[in-house]
Design an enzyme around this catalytic site. Structure first.
Site, PDB file in Angstrom:
ATOM      1  N   VAL A   1      42.153  29.980  47.599  1.00 48.43           N
ATOM      2  CA  VAL A   1      42.683  30.509  46.338  1.00 48.43           C
ATOM      3  C   VAL A   1      41.617  31.297  45.575  1.00 48.43           C
ATOM      4  O   VAL A   1      41.833  31.657  44.420  1.00 48.43           O
ATOM      5  CB  VAL A   1      43.250  29.390  45.437  1.00 48.43           C
ATOM      6  CG1 VAL A   1      44.433  28.728  46.095  1.00 48.43           C
ATOM      7  CG2 VAL A   1      42.177  28.394  45.078  1.00 48.43           C
ATOM      8  N   GLU A   2      40.504  31.570  46.215  1.00 50.89           N
ATOM      9  CA  GLU A   2      39.484  32.381  45.552  1.00 50.89           C
ATOM     10  C   GLU A   2      39.249  33.665  46.366  1.00 50.89           C
ATOM     11  O   GLU A   2      39.986  34.623  46.225  1.00 50.89           O
ATOM     12  CB  GLU A   2      38.193  31.571  45.367  1.00 50.89           C
ATOM     13  CG  GLU A   2      38.407  30.392  44.397  1.00 50.89           C
ATOM     14  CD  GLU A   2      37.144  29.616  44.091  1.00 50.89           C
ATOM     15  OE1 GLU A   2      36.133  30.237  43.733  1.00 50.89           O
ATOM     16  OE2 GLU A   2      37.171  28.368  44.215  1.00 50.89           O
ATOM     17  N   MET A   3      38.308  33.690  47.274  1.00 50.35           N
ATOM     18  CA  MET A   3      38.001  34.937  47.978  1.00 50.35           C
ATOM     19  C   MET A   3      38.664  35.003  49.357  1.00 50.35           C
ATOM     20  O   MET A   3      38.683  36.057  49.985  1.00 50.35           O
ATOM     21  CB  MET A   3      36.482  35.091  48.052  1.00 50.35           C
ATOM     22  CG  MET A   3      35.873  35.178  46.643  1.00 50.35           C
ATOM     23  SD  MET A   3      34.081  34.963  46.541  1.00 50.35           S
ATOM     24  CE  MET A   3      33.508  36.578  47.022  1.00 50.35           C
TER      25      MET A   3
ATOM     26  N   ASN B   1      37.187  29.738  50.010  1.00 48.03           N
ATOM     27  CA  ASN B   1      38.264  29.024  49.327  1.00 48.03           C
ATOM     28  C   ASN B   1      39.555  29.856  49.399  1.00 48.03           C
ATOM     29  O   ASN B   1      39.561  31.024  49.009  1.00 48.03           O
ATOM     30  CB  ASN B   1      37.873  28.777  47.864  1.00 48.03           C
ATOM     31  CG  ASN B   1      38.830  27.841  47.167  1.00 48.03           C
ATOM     32  OD1 ASN B   1      40.051  27.977  47.260  1.00 48.03           O
ATOM     33  ND2 ASN B   1      38.281  26.865  46.476  1.00 48.03           N
TER      34      ASN B   1
ATOM     35  N   VAL C   1      42.271  35.992  45.047  1.00 45.38           N
ATOM     36  CA  VAL C   1      43.016  37.015  45.792  1.00 45.38           C
ATOM     37  C   VAL C   1      44.521  36.824  45.573  1.00 45.38           C
ATOM     38  O   VAL C   1      45.024  35.702  45.607  1.00 45.38           O
ATOM     39  CB  VAL C   1      42.671  36.914  47.287  1.00 45.38           C
ATOM     40  CG1 VAL C   1      43.632  37.770  48.111  1.00 45.38           C
ATOM     41  CG2 VAL C   1      41.238  37.357  47.533  1.00 45.38           C
TER      42      VAL C   1
END
Length: 338
Positions: free
Chosen positions: A134-136, A132, A92
């Protein structure tokens, strides 16, 4: 759907068992890694068509990210060997992590998940990226709140699990789908079955190197081409320290400093770039790294030794690795519940 067709072949192969391969072919390749067995399915998460369908929808649904832009398929792309095209993936807001997205292809055969093995199975892995930052970038409560607001998902969770959407159901459904992403129809497998034209002469010589002087099976052993263990190649070591401590983050044991899980090699030609940080762009450059004996550091794996391969031998190893890829195993984005 291609994926479901493959499931059928997996179950069929399991029913046949290794003992049903022509005995002369097994005897002829005593050092080969062999065929994949049937996928092992947990007794508490049996495969059903409805669950696999639900898991496939969740896998492709960007609504499981904070800004509705990222899904599992964003970083584990079906048209790129179920891996990502960049050294590290973007989450994201274009946030970047520090590790390359490993392929989901044949991940059902890996005992531990993630490069550092912090998830003990696919179910535990499946819900990690959602939460996470830095992910979703969602909390599980936020993700479940969204699913509970989508009548189609509420109905499907009720049908599959008898409950409203919950974390256990999300994990089990995505894991069930991932257990269908299996490929065992490769030139290598056909060669083992006796088709002498399935692999080129260079690939056959590469297979001999892989099992011999190349020293590859020290770690890439078995039908999944992985020993499931963690090894230090020296990747990311500079100035006396590692950019990523690897397995030690999980175990807190210094012997695991800089060690990462041995990835499976089936389909590897489709999943560049390589290594846990995506630092090697091609299979040829990975072979060069191994030929140099890795990157020297105090914790370098004892199996990492200079190989002194010729250019021809390096080429033959690459040709063998290419023979571990079968027809593209893709999956289109399904219609999502509303």
């Amino acid at each position: 759907m291609r994926v479901l067709a493959v499931v059928s072949s997996v179950l069929l192969a399991g029913a046949m068992g290794v003992a049903n391969y022509p005995p002369n072919t097994v005897k002829a390749f005593p050092f080969s890694n062999g065929h994949l067995p049937a996928v092992t399915v947990p007794v508490n998460n049996p495969q059903t068509d409805a669950k696999i369908r639900l898991g496939r929808q969740l896998y492709f649904d960007t609504r499981l990210s904070s800004d509705n832009s990222i899904s599992c398929a964003s970083c584990h792309k079906p048209d790129h060997g179920w891996a990502d095209t960049g050294p590290v993936s973007e989450g994201v807001g274009h946030a970047k992590g520090g590790r390359n997205s490993p392929s989901v292809l044949n991940a059902a055969y890996s005992v531990l998940q993630f490069w550092d093995g912090r998830a003990i199975n696919l179910e535990k892995q499946a819900v990690g990226p959602i939460q996470n930052p830095v992910e979703m970038q969602l909390t599980m409560d936020m993700a479940l709140g969204r699913l509970k607001g989508i009548p189609g998902y509420v109905s499907q969770f009720k049908d599959v699990f008898g409950t409203e959407p919950n974390e256990e159901g999300v994990a089990k459904a995505i894991a069930a789908f991932e257990r269908t992403i299996v490929q065992m129809d490769t030139p290598y497998d056909r060669y083992l079955d006796g088709d002498r034209k399935a692999m080129s002469a260079a690939a056959v010589r590469g297979m001999a190197l892989f099992n011999g002087r190349g020293h590859c099976t020290a770690c890439h052993s078995g039908p999944y081409f992985s020993d499931g263990r963690f090894h230090n190649l020296g990747i990311g070591f500079s100035g006396g320290k590692f950019a990523d401590e690897g397995r030690m983050i999980v175990t807190k044991d210094r012997k695991d400093l800089g060690a990462f899980k041995t990835p499976g090699l089936r389909g590897v030609a489709e999943t560049a770039p390589y290594l846990h940080d995506g630092s090697e762009a091609t299979l040829a450059s990975v072979i060069d790294l191994y030929d140099r004996g890795g990157i020297q550091n105090p914790n370098l794996d004892r199996a990492m030794l200079p190989l002194n391969l010729t250019d021809r031998e390096k080429h033959e190893l690459v040709e063998f690795l290419k023979a571990l890829s079968g027809p593209p195993l893709s999956s289109d984005k399904p219609e999502l519940p509303e």
